[in-house]
Design an enzyme around this catalytic site. Structure first.
Site, PDB file in Angstrom:
ATOM      1  N   HIS A 183      -3.498   4.075  -2.391  1.00 25.37           N
ATOM      2  CA  HIS A 183      -4.517   3.257  -1.737  1.00 25.37           C
ATOM      3  C   HIS A 183      -5.132   3.858  -0.520  1.00 25.37           C
ATOM      4  O   HIS A 183      -6.246   3.825  -0.225  1.00 25.37           O
ATOM      5  CB  HIS A 183      -3.490   2.034  -1.294  1.00 25.37           C
ATOM      6  CG  HIS A 183      -3.175   1.187  -2.462  1.00 25.37           C
ATOM      7  ND1 HIS A 183      -1.821   1.173  -2.386  1.00 25.37           N
ATOM      8  CD2 HIS A 183      -3.709   0.277  -3.136  1.00 25.37           C
ATOM      9  CE1 HIS A 183      -1.401   0.247  -3.613  1.00 25.37           C
ATOM     10  NE2 HIS A 183      -2.633  -0.206  -3.942  1.00 25.37           N
ATOM     11  N   LYS A 214      -6.673   5.876 -11.401  1.00 21.87           N
ATOM     12  CA  LYS A 214      -5.479   5.265 -12.197  1.00 21.87           C
ATOM     13  C   LYS A 214      -5.685   4.241 -12.916  1.00 21.87           C
ATOM     14  O   LYS A 214      -5.285   4.308 -14.093  1.00 21.87           O
ATOM     15  CB  LYS A 214      -4.471   5.137 -11.022  1.00 21.87           C
ATOM     16  CG  LYS A 214      -3.353   4.308 -11.712  1.00 21.87           C
ATOM     17  CD  LYS A 214      -2.163   4.751 -11.122  1.00 21.87           C
ATOM     18  CE  LYS A 214      -0.916   3.803 -11.644  1.00 21.87           C
ATOM     19  NZ  LYS A 214      -1.370   2.290 -11.711  1.00 21.87           N
ATOM     20  N   ASP A 215      -6.417   3.162 -12.610  1.00 19.18           N
ATOM     21  CA  ASP A 215      -7.045   2.165 -13.471  1.00 19.18           C
ATOM     22  C   ASP A 215      -8.444   2.116 -14.129  1.00 19.18           C
ATOM     23  O   ASP A 215      -9.258   1.781 -13.997  1.00 19.18           O
ATOM     24  CB  ASP A 215      -6.988   0.763 -12.568  1.00 19.18           C
ATOM     25  CG  ASP A 215      -5.421   0.449 -12.110  1.00 19.18           C
ATOM     26  OD1 ASP A 215      -4.537  -0.085 -12.633  1.00 19.18           O
ATOM     27  OD2 ASP A 215      -5.335   1.120 -11.072  1.00 19.18           O
ATOM     28  N   LEU A 220       0.924  -1.245  -0.171  1.00 22.33           N
ATOM     29  CA  LEU A 220      -0.064  -0.050   0.061  1.00 22.33           C
ATOM     30  C   LEU A 220       0.904   1.244  -0.277  1.00 22.33           C
ATOM     31  O   LEU A 220       1.699   1.222   0.592  1.00 22.33           O
ATOM     32  CB  LEU A 220      -0.947   0.021   1.358  1.00 22.33           C
ATOM     33  CG  LEU A 220      -1.625  -1.155   1.224  1.00 22.33           C
ATOM     34  CD1 LEU A 220      -2.700  -1.116   2.713  1.00 22.33           C
ATOM     35  CD2 LEU A 220      -2.778  -1.468   0.154  1.00 22.33           C
ATOM     36  N   HIS A 221       0.373   2.298  -0.809  1.00 21.73           N
ATOM     37  CA  HIS A 221       0.964   3.411  -0.911  1.00 21.73           C
ATOM     38  C   HIS A 221      -0.157   4.510  -0.674  1.00 21.73           C
ATOM     39  O   HIS A 221      -1.302   4.345  -0.355  1.00 21.73           O
ATOM     40  CB  HIS A 221       1.898   3.749  -2.064  1.00 21.73           C
ATOM     41  CG  HIS A 221       0.922   3.364  -3.409  1.00 21.73           C
ATOM     42  ND1 HIS A 221      -0.105   4.085  -3.792  1.00 21.73           N
ATOM     43  CD2 HIS A 221       0.949   2.379  -4.087  1.00 21.73           C
ATOM     44  CE1 HIS A 221      -0.664   3.586  -4.888  1.00 21.73           C
ATOM     45  NE2 HIS A 221       0.071   2.561  -5.211  1.00 21.73           N
ATOM     46  N   ARG A 278       4.336  -0.952  -8.493  1.00 25.00           N
ATOM     47  CA  ARG A 278       5.164  -1.090  -9.416  1.00 25.00           C
ATOM     48  C   ARG A 278       6.396  -0.183  -9.601  1.00 25.00           C
ATOM     49  O   ARG A 278       7.275  -0.626 -10.173  1.00 25.00           O
ATOM     50  CB  ARG A 278       4.602  -1.671 -10.828  1.00 25.00           C
ATOM     51  CG  ARG A 278       3.702  -2.638 -10.995  1.00 25.00           C
ATOM     52  CD  ARG A 278       3.333  -3.138 -12.370  1.00 25.00           C
ATOM     53  NE  ARG A 278       2.668  -4.568 -12.433  1.00 25.00           N
ATOM     54  CZ  ARG A 278       1.582  -4.834 -12.324  1.00 25.00           C
ATOM     55  NH1 ARG A 278       0.497  -3.687 -12.148  1.00 25.00           N
ATOM     56  NH2 ARG A 278       0.853  -5.841 -12.227  1.00 25.00           N
ATOM     57  N   GLN A 330     -10.312  -0.299 -15.629  1.00 25.79           N
ATOM     58  CA  GLN A 330     -10.659  -1.294 -14.578  1.00 25.79           C
ATOM     59  C   GLN A 330     -12.059  -0.661 -13.995  1.00 25.79           C
ATOM     60  O   GLN A 330     -12.915  -1.448 -14.004  1.00 25.79           O
ATOM     61  CB  GLN A 330      -9.682  -1.537 -13.651  1.00 25.79           C
ATOM     62  CG  GLN A 330     -10.076  -2.230 -12.648  1.00 25.79           C
ATOM     63  CD  GLN A 330      -8.953  -2.429 -11.484  1.00 25.79           C
ATOM     64  OE1 GLN A 330      -8.226  -3.428 -11.872  1.00 25.79           O
ATOM     65  NE2 GLN A 330      -8.783  -1.663 -10.396  1.00 25.79           N
TER      66      GLN A 330
END
Ligand code: AMP
Length: 270
Positions: free
Chosen positions: A33, A142-143, A29-30, A180, A146
């Site tokens: 999140h 960000k996604d 987690l960053h 990532r 999705q």
């Protein structure tokens, strides 16, 4: 904060809680999140974060084995963020799992290089919804693809869970936060901010140039840094079809591989 690691326990414990808000994650987690956890606390009364590195959404040559797993650290961060429940299932969750197909927009953008990825995503998120039965679920923009797929999938399947999006959280140099990013070499980490730099340039010039001019210019600029985007495109944010110059609402979306690390980013103009 209570940690739950199996389905029956989750159903039993959560039945007494209302206004539940789920933030599905794969851990490591960053602040991106944690911004979703913060939003969850504003939206409802009970915050649940799931942590599960879902093998179904990784292709054969993708980074499942290398995906960073930092559970103890994650739990500390969630405790500090005021999360109520953490659901961290084992791979038992995949036993007899019913598999689902993602809507057709899953074939575009990331779906071209990751053909089964979004099927894996909707399958696991549906399983999480069935076990945790949240009133709300929050996903990062960000996604973006999705987020859109999940919205369409659960609408079609008549789920009551309300799907919300949270804005992209970035490093000071503009790079979108991602688990990532830690896998980048120091050299690639140095050039990675070019991604957001070019997206911003496109956004700032969107009224002055044609979309193809903007894309060509950015591709040229990337080339100078030895960056070759997998895709860089300006789209209708609902259909993910190519946008027109007259459209007021567009999505500028990019995927780039730096070394073995695949990064995605986008800017949504409303
Ligand atoms: P992941 O753990 O990568 O599956 O991400 C879990 C959730 O966090 C997804 O809904 C992501 O879109 C979201 N997320 C990841 N990075 C960011 C970010 N930089 N800003 C906002 N949300 C993010």
């Amino acid at each position: 904060m209570e940690i739950i690691d199996n389905e029956n326990q989750a159903k039993e414990v959560l039945k007494d809680f209302n206004e539940t808000v789920l933030v599905p994650t794969m851990g490591n987690l960053h602040k991106g999140h944690l911004s979703l956890v913060k939003k969850a606390k504003q939206v409802g009364k009970t915050t649940i974060v799931s942590i599960y590195v879902n093998p179904l959404q990784f292709g054969v040559n993708e980074d499942l084995d290398n995906y960073p797993r930092t559970l103890n650290d994650d739990l500390l961060k969630l405790e500090q963020a005021g999360c109520d429940f953490v659901f961290c299932p084992s791979d038992n969750i995949l036993e007899n799992i019913q598999k689902y197909k993602a809507p057709d927009i899953s074939k575009k953008l990331c779906g071209k290089s990751r053909p089964k990825h979004f099927d894996g995503v909707v399958t696991i998120v549906r399983k999480l919804f069935e076990v945790l039965n949240p009133d709300y679920a929050i996903f990062g923009l960000k996604d973006y693809q999705q987020f859109l797929i999940i919205k369409k999938f659960f609408k079609k399947h008549n789920f009551q869970t309300k799907i919300l999006g949270g804005p992209i959280i970035r490093e000071d140099d503009g790079l979108a936060m991602s688990s990532r990013n830690n896998l980048l070499t120091p050299e690639d980490r140095k050039i990675a901010p070019k991604i957001y730099e070019q997206l911003t340039l496109i956004k700032n010039n969107i009224k002055n140039k044609t979309h193809s001019e903007l894309i060509i210019n950015s591709i040229e600029a990337f080339k100078e840094n030895n960056i070759f985007p997998e895709y860089l495109t300006i789209l209708n944010p609902e259909t993910l079809e190519d946008a027109n110059e007259s459209d007021s609402s567009v999505l500028i979306a990019i995927a780039v591989k730096l070394g073995n690390v695949r990064l995605i980013d986008n800017i949504l103009i409303n």
